[in-house]
Design a protein around this motif. Structure first.
Motif, PDB file in Angstrom:
ATOM      1  N   GLN B 633       2.885  -9.623  -2.789  1.00 29.86           N
ATOM      2  CA  GLN B 633       1.616  -8.933  -2.650  1.00 29.86           C
ATOM      3  C   GLN B 633       1.617  -7.605  -3.375  1.00 29.86           C
ATOM      4  N   GLU B 634       2.796  -6.999  -3.358  1.00 28.28           N
ATOM      5  CA  GLU B 634       2.923  -5.719  -4.049  1.00 28.28           C
ATOM      6  C   GLU B 634       2.417  -5.835  -5.478  1.00 28.28           C
ATOM      7  N   ILE B 635       2.750  -6.981  -6.089  1.00 24.96           N
ATOM      8  CA  ILE B 635       2.394  -7.178  -7.488  1.00 24.96           C
ATOM      9  C   ILE B 635       1.001  -7.777  -7.614  1.00 24.96           C
ATOM     10  N   SER B 636       0.752  -8.805  -6.826  1.00 30.49           N
ATOM     11  CA  SER B 636      -0.452  -9.595  -7.075  1.00 30.49           C
ATOM     12  C   SER B 636      -1.592  -9.349  -6.110  1.00 30.49           C
ATOM     13  N   GLY B 637      -1.380  -8.596  -5.083  1.00 34.88           N
ATOM     14  CA  GLY B 637      -2.414  -8.474  -4.075  1.00 34.88           C
ATOM     15  C   GLY B 637      -3.508  -7.497  -4.486  1.00 34.88           C
ATOM     16  N   VAL B 638      -4.705  -7.735  -3.972  1.00 33.11           N
ATOM     17  CA  VAL B 638      -5.847  -6.863  -4.277  1.00 33.11           C
ATOM     18  C   VAL B 638      -5.816  -5.677  -3.333  1.00 33.11           C
ATOM     19  N   ASN B 639      -5.937  -4.498  -3.875  1.00 35.13           N
ATOM     20  CA  ASN B 639      -6.046  -3.309  -3.028  1.00 35.13           C
ATOM     21  C   ASN B 639      -7.460  -2.772  -3.207  1.00 35.13           C
ATOM     22  N   LEU B 640      -8.225  -2.778  -2.152  1.00 36.59           N
ATOM     23  CA  LEU B 640      -9.637  -2.419  -2.241  1.00 36.59           C
ATOM     24  C   LEU B 640      -9.841  -1.002  -2.774  1.00 36.59           C
ATOM     25  N   ASP B 641      -8.948  -0.092  -2.360  1.00 44.22           N
ATOM     26  CA  ASP B 641      -9.106   1.281  -2.848  1.00 44.22           C
ATOM     27  C   ASP B 641      -8.933   1.318  -4.355  1.00 44.22           C
ATOM     28  N   GLU B 642      -7.922   0.612  -4.847  1.00 38.58           N
ATOM     29  CA  GLU B 642      -7.685   0.598  -6.283  1.00 38.58           C
ATOM     30  C   GLU B 642      -8.897   0.011  -7.010  1.00 38.58           C
ATOM     31  N   GLU B 643      -9.408  -1.087  -6.473  1.00 40.10           N
ATOM     32  CA  GLU B 643     -10.560  -1.731  -7.111  1.00 40.10           C
ATOM     33  C   GLU B 643     -11.778  -0.813  -7.041  1.00 40.10           C
TER      34      GLU B 643
END
Lengths: 401, 676
Positions: B633-643
């Motif tokens: 997840q660290e690599i592939s997960g979506v982080n809403l704040d980042e998006e």
């Protein structure tokens, strides 16, 4: 390190479920008060626990058996006590009867009292317990063990069986005494033989006749009955059942011990030539036979054919009555000793039960202080996880744009 | 020049649009399972040579890739299989633990209550009420065993059902994977570059789902087509061709199902326990733990039935008849035959059965007997021990190395070479256990014979009546044919004891020892040994035996130790009931080392230990999976704040690019103005 949104929620929900199941588990332990609910909680201790539970169940089993055994034994105790009382009365009666001033009618009255004693003893011997079975019948508890025959003798219809129960791991106790052991096998106070007086002019009487050396007693080669013939001037010859001489004619000194074929015989009195007596093997005499002999003796009245013989008979019967009385006492003591043994086992079991209960609770019981502390801890952890989640879930950039 | 500015602006705009679209796609898929966040790779366009310089001409989106690390993904997949395996086994063993603890307690209670009532009969053998209660309690005990067996059978059925469902699921997933492979292949050939990211994601998600059920390995070829292999290399999806997994009933035991891997033109059996994941756990549970417990329970039922039936047969009931079986006979023809399972592909027609001879030696193992053309070869399937039983035709074969307490019996027919038979010595004992005695008078509380010790005996010799095979005949022989038996023993020479058995008829006493004229039996034995005398002696058939033990020295030939054996039957004889009650604490199972309660406790502890270990393994597996998941997840997960920040960024880029266009427009207008 990046944390994705999904990861964040996944981790939190995992924490929440883990903490909740922890709390649940602790609550289970506390409400049941046990540390070991199933074998999974501690497989090794489970085996030990099963062992303790088993031992406690065994002790319960022994205690139940002990209660039964105690009931039976106390009934026997009481019965023998009563029997003893009957014998005491009878003995006193018989002593009374040897009074020269009594008439035929008096003697007949005493004989009637003797009859009553016989009946009383018969009733005691036919005692039933709460199950309706006869307690002195051995294994034949559904049949009356002692019955009066037409010839006034009393015959035993039971057997020699004894029931047993287990009152401790390696201890069995008998629940009954057979009628044979209780009433039939009263030892002959003269020893292994009884005397049958053929001619008794001198009032001689047999004191004792015992097989002193069993390894030398040949009952096949020199079979009983042994006939003692006294001839002039003071000689004694003993012949066996085949009329062979086993004790050659020798001078007989009154009070001496006559020994032959492994047997030692003592005769009291001064035998006169012509006197003859026969020794028949009789190890045990039934108590009822003894009582019947006493009754018969009293019924003879004042007109006995041979006064000396009558007196010799009296002494023999009185001695045998004494023996019978002692037998009843020893039977009661037997029952008493058995009762003591059972009582001992009972208190042993109480002690053991305490030890096992303690051991069992050590293994199985929950340490409440520790468990409640754990429970509090789990609760706090759950609350913390829940509150953390509430705080963090609101943090999102989308709230600000 | 403004034309190229115009183009630059438009390129920026289009690029920003794609960026925004991708970000929007990521945000929309924040909760999609197995979604790998996508990123648009922007590249600057090639510069145009104009006026002596290379002037940049904007940007273009080269590729929209998904952020995907195949190594972390594979690690997550691997741990998912392990977690599936550990978790499933943990849950199943938990259930088994509950069943065993609950039923185990119930059976323990029934055993105790039964023996409680038996002790009551030892005290009061003629009470009919007590006797009925004994039969009732025996019935409860039998039904407890049957219901434990039922529970275990239910578990087996449901596990089989779950395996069927899993196999169906695997087949479904395989089909879908093949379809996706097909789609990817098609799309790949149409597109020049660009990955069908969402299809790839979907495929990976399906592979994850598969990973829970079994262990998975994947290989992607140049065209992007993925070959999926399960277990230790069995191909499930070969490119665009799916195979399917189905379930076949086992042979000869239909409950022992097998997995079949079916391809369009062939099918091959695969070993479920090597597949890994949840399905392997189910197979392990069903093929190891469940049968082990079941055989232990069966063996216990057999031990209890046999012990009590044996005790019954040695005594007499209230009608002076030999005691009948209390429980189902463990060697009834049905039970005997059901212990041999015959595969359907056996060519021969041998019918056989297993006869139990010594319950203390019976193991919980499974055996296979194979006819290799010459001999029967017996293999212990649990520890590998192999024994050669001998050639067919002898009827009965007893394994002796080691002895297992049973014998293999040929009933009819003959085997063909390579025929095999599965032997389960304890099979069905619990499910068939029932109380066959209906009349309460039939409880054999009474013994047939008793030994009376003469009061004149002086040494510590003892006489016991053992091995009573026919108590009615024994009683007859002692009481009717003879008038009791008298036994005398003495030390005839140093360390040598001589014994004689005579009819105890008082009218014909035995001669003086050492004469043995007219003796029923006589003999000697050495000090330290014991004598066992068959009664009646040969050539008659022995119905009981007299055992002389100890040191019966006696006092010489004229005064030996004397014992009388007589009829003991009576309604007040509870001796045999006492003996029956003593079997509660007697070791019967496993070489005579475990009582019934101990056996139960050991079985329950076993299951508890396994369940507790499985829980630990499951906890560890969960932790490992969480770590691998986090790494992925660290690599592939979506982080809403980042998006969200990206949204802002690309929005600004879009605004800026549109500004370029309007500036380009203004420049053009200015140019037009200048040329008027």
């Amino acid at each position: 390190m990046r944390v994705s949104t999904a990861q964040f929620y996944f981790q939190n929900s995992q924490q929440l479920t883990n903490k909740q199941s922890d709390v649940n588990e602790q609550a289970n332990y506390i409400t049941s008060g046990k540390r070991i609910l199933t074998a999974k909680d501690d497989a090794v201790s489970y085996g030990t626990l099963a062992g303790y539970k088993n031992e406690l169940l065994n002790i319960e089993k022994y205690q139940r058996n002990i209660t039964q055994a105690q009931n039976r034994t106390s009934l026997q105790d009481t019965s023998f006590q009563n029997a003893e009382g009957v014998m005491q009365k009878l003995k006193q009666l018989f002593v009374q009867a040897n009074n020269g001033s009594l008439s035929d009618v008096d003697l007949k009255a005493l004989a009637k009292l003797g009859d009553n004693s016989q009946q009383e003893l018969l009733n005691i011997a036919n005692t039933k317990d709460e199950t309706g079975g006869y307690i002195f019948a051995g294994y034949q508890t559904d049949k009356k063990p002692f019955a009066l025959q037409p010839d006034n003798s009393i015959k035993y219809f039971g057997d020699n069986g004894a029931r047993e129960v287990q009152i401790a791991k390696n201890v069995m106790v008998e629940l009954n005494q057979s009628g044979e052991a209780a009433f039939e096998k009263v030892s002959n106070e003269t020893g292994d033989f009884s005397a049958n007086y053929i001619t008794n002019t001198s009032g001689l009487s047999l004191t004792s006749a015992r097989i002193s050396t069993p390894s030398a007693y040949d009952s096949v080669g020199f079979p009983p009955d042994y006939t003692f013939t006294f001839s002039a001037p003071s000689d004694l010859t003993v012949t066996d059942g085949n009329s062979a001489v086993v004790y050659p004619t020798t001078t007989f000194t009154p009070g001496q011990t006559v020994a032959f074929n492994g047997i030692e015989v003592q005769i009291s009195g001064n035998p006169l030539p012509g006197d003859q007596l026969k020794l028949t093997p009789e190890e045990n005499i039934s108590i009822f036979d003894t009582i019947q002999s006493a009754i018969d003796w009293m019924n003879t009245g004042t007109s006995a054919p041979n006064k000396e013989q009558h007196q010799v008979d009296y002494q023999a019967i009185l001695d045998q009555l004494e023996n019978a009385l002692n037998h009843m006492t020893s039977r009661q003591t037997d029952a008493g000793i058995r009762g003591k043994l059972i009582e001992n086992q009972k208190s042993n079991h109480l002690d053991a039960e305490l030890v096992y209960s303690k051991g069992k609770s050590n293994v199985e019981d929950l340490d409440f202080a520790k468990a409640i502390a754990n429970f509090e801890q789990s609760q706090v952890a759950l609350q913390a996880a829940q509150q953390t989640f509430v705080q963090i879930k609101d943090l999102s950039l989308f709230n600000y744009i | 020049m403004s034309v190229s500015l115009y183009n630059t602006g438009v390129s920026g705009l289009l690029a920003a649009q794609q960026q925004l679209a991708t970000t929007g796609h990521n945000i929309a898929n924040v909760n999609t399972e197995g979604f790998n966040r996508q990123r648009a790779e922007q590249n600057s366009s090639v510069g145009l040579y104009s006026g002596g310089n290379f002037v940049g001409s904007g940007t273009y989106v080269q590729d929209i890739t998904r952020i995907y690390n195949q190594f972390t993904y594979k690690e997550q997949l691997h741990n998912q299989s392990n977690l599936g395996n550990a978790d499933t086994l943990h849950k199943d063993l938990d259930q088994l633990n509950e069943i065993m603890s609950f039923s185990g307690k119930a059976i323990n209670n029934s055993i105790d209550k039964f023996y409680q009532t038996m002790n009551g009969i030892a005290d009061n053998p003629s009470d009919l009420g007590l006797r009925s209660i004994v039969l009732n309690q025996a019935g409860v005990l039998a039904s407890d065993f049957r219901s434990l067996n039922d529970n275990i059978e239910q578990l087996e059925k449901s596990t089989n059902g779950e395996i069927l469902q899993m196999a169906d699921k695997i087949s479904q997933i395989a089909e879908e994977l093949a379809k996706i492979n097909e789609n990817i292949l098609q799309e790949k050939s149409e597109t020049i570059n660009g990955q069908p990211n969402d299809l790839l994601d979907k495929r990976d998600r399906l592979v994850s789902e598969l990973g829970e059920l079994t262990s998975v390995n994947t290989i992607v070829d140049d065209h992007g087509v993925m070959t999926v292999m399960i277990g230790s290399g069995a191909t499930l999806v070969a490119g665009i061709t799916p195979l399917s997994v189905s379930v076949n009933a086992g042979d000869p035991d239909p409950r022992k199902i097998e997995l079949i891997l079916k391809s369009p033109n062939s099918s091959v059996a695969i070993n479920g326990s090597t597949l890994g994941g949840a399905i392997a756990a189910k197979f392990e549970f069903k093929d190891e733990h469940l049968p082990q417990l079941r055989r232990e329970v069966d063996r216990m039922a057999m031990a209890i039935s046999q012990t009590l039936n044996q005790s019954q047969s040695e005594g007499l009931d209230l009608n002076a008849l030999q005691g009948l079986n209390l429980f189902t006979d463990i060697n009834s023809p049905t039970l005997q035959a059901s212990r041999v399972l015959v595969p359907s592909n056996n060519a021969g027609n041998l019918a056989s059965s297993i006869n139990i001879t010594d319950i203390t030696k019976v193991p919980t193992d499974e055996f296979e007997i194979r006819f290799d053309g010459t001999d029967y070869i017996m293999t212990n399937m649990n520890d590998g021990n192999v024994q050669n039983l001998g050639a067919p035709g002898s009827g009965t074969y007893t394994p002796s190395n080691p002895a297992y307490g049973f014998e293999f019996q040929e009933l009819s027919g003959a085997p063909s070479p390579d025929d095999s038979f599965i032997i389960r010595p304890t099979e069905n004992s619990a499910s068939f256990m029932d109380v066959t005695l209906t009349d309460s008078k039939g409880i054999a509380a009474s013994t047939a014979l008793s030994v009376d010790v003469s009061a004149k005996n002086v040494s510590d010799g003892q006489i016991n009546i053992i091995n009573v095979t026919d108590p009615v005949a024994a009683r007859n022989y002692v009481n009717t044919t003879n008038k009791g038996l008298s036994v005398d023993v003495y030390e005839s020479a140093a360390g040598v004891f001589s014994y004689r058995v005579y009819d105890a008829d008082p009218l014909s006493p035995p001669p003086t020892p050492p004469s043995v004229v007219g003796a029923i039996a006589s003999g000697t034995f050495l000090s330290g040994n014991s004598a066992t005398i068959d009664m009646p002696p040969s050539p008659g058939t022995a119905v009981f035996q007299i055992e002389i033990t100890g040191q019966p020295k006696g006092q010489g030939a004229l005064a030996p130790e004397k014992f009388t054996i007589g009829d003991a039957f009576g309604s007040g004889n509870g001796r045999n009931a006492t003996l029956m009650a003593l079997t509660q604490e007697k070791g019967v199972v496993n070489g005579g080392s475990e009582t019934f309660s101990q056996s139960l406790a050991i079985s329950a502890s076993d299951v508890g230990g396994k369940a507790s270990t499985a829980e630990l393994v499951s906890d560890t597996a969960e932790a490992l999976y969480t770590q691998a998941y986090n790494r992925n997840q660290e690599i592939s997960g979506v982080n809403l704040d980042e998006e969200a920040a990206n949204l802002m960024r690309f929005q600004q880029a879009y605004q800026a690019s549109s500004r370029i266009i309007s500036i380009a427009n203004t420049i053009f207008d200015t140019l037009l103005q200048a040329s008027r």
